[in-house]
Design a protein around this motif. Structure first.
Motif: not given
Length: 168
Positions: A146, A131, A148, A142-143
Motif C-alpha cells: 500500500l 488490494q 504510504n 500486505k501493508e
C-alpha cells in the motif's frame, strides 16, 4: 538468465538440500500505482521480480539486474522497504531445490524499457492493484504494497528472540 554458474556449482554439491541464498525482490509500480508481478508458468504462485545476489554484487545492483532480466524494464531502487528471512522464507521449487532466502525488498521506480522478459523464467507479467493481488509465493506483509509515506524499513521482529537470549 536462470541459475548462475556460482549457484549451479553449489547445487551440484548439495543436490536438492537447503541452500541459504541472499536475494532481492522489487516492488515495481506503473503510473496507476499497480504492482508488477511475474508468473513463471510452472505451477508456482505469482511473485515479485526477484532473484539471487551474485558474489561481488551489491543488493541494489542485483535488483536492477534481476528486474531487467525478468521484465525488460530498467529500474532504480529508491527505498529499502524491508528485510526478510528465516523459516517463513524457505521455499521448495517444483524441481525439488530447497532454499531459504535472506531477502532485501526494494521499492523501485521505472526508468525505461518495455515489458519484455530477457530470460526464460517469465511466462507472464501483469500489473495488479495492491488490494487485488493474487497470493504470492513468499509471505510479504500486505501493508508494504500500500502506498504510504512511512520512511522506516520493515523487518521481522519477535519479542521471543530477546527473551530467549536473556534466559541463557
Amino acid at each position: 538468465m536462470g541459475m548462475s554458474d556460482y549457484y549451479q556449482k553449489l547445487r551440484d554439491k548439495v543436490g536438492n538440500d537447503l541452500l541459504f541464498i541472499p536475494s532481492v525482490a522489487g516492488v515495481v509500480r506503473n503510473e496507476l500505482g499497480e504492482i508488477l508481478l511475474q508468473n513463471k508458468g510452472n505451477g508456482e504462485k505469482w511473485s515479485l521480480p526477484a532473484g539471487a545476489i551474485e558474489p561481488g554484487e551489491a543488493p541494489a545492483g542485483a535488483m536492477v539486474r534481476e528486474v531487467w532480466e525478468e521484465t525488460g524494464l530498467s529500474v532504480e531502487p529508491r527505498k529499502l522497504l524491508g528485510v526478510f528471512g528465516g523459516e517463513e522464507y524457505r521455499y521448495q521449487y517444483p524441481n525439488g531445490h530447497q532454499v531459504e532466502y535472506s531477502l532485501f525488498l526494494f521499492d523501485c521506480v521505472i526508468q525505461g524499457g518495455k515489458l519484455n522478459p530477457m530470460d526464460h523464467e517469465t511466462a507472464d507479467l501483469q500489473y495488479f492493484h495492491p488490494q487485488n493481488m493474487p497470493e504470492l509465493a513468499l509471505p510479504y506483509p500486505k501493508e508494504l504494497f500500500l502506498h504510504n509515506d512511512n520512511n522506516e524499513s520493515y523487518f521481522q521482529w519477535k519479542e521471543q528472540w530477546v527473551n530467549n537470549l536473556s534466559q541463557k
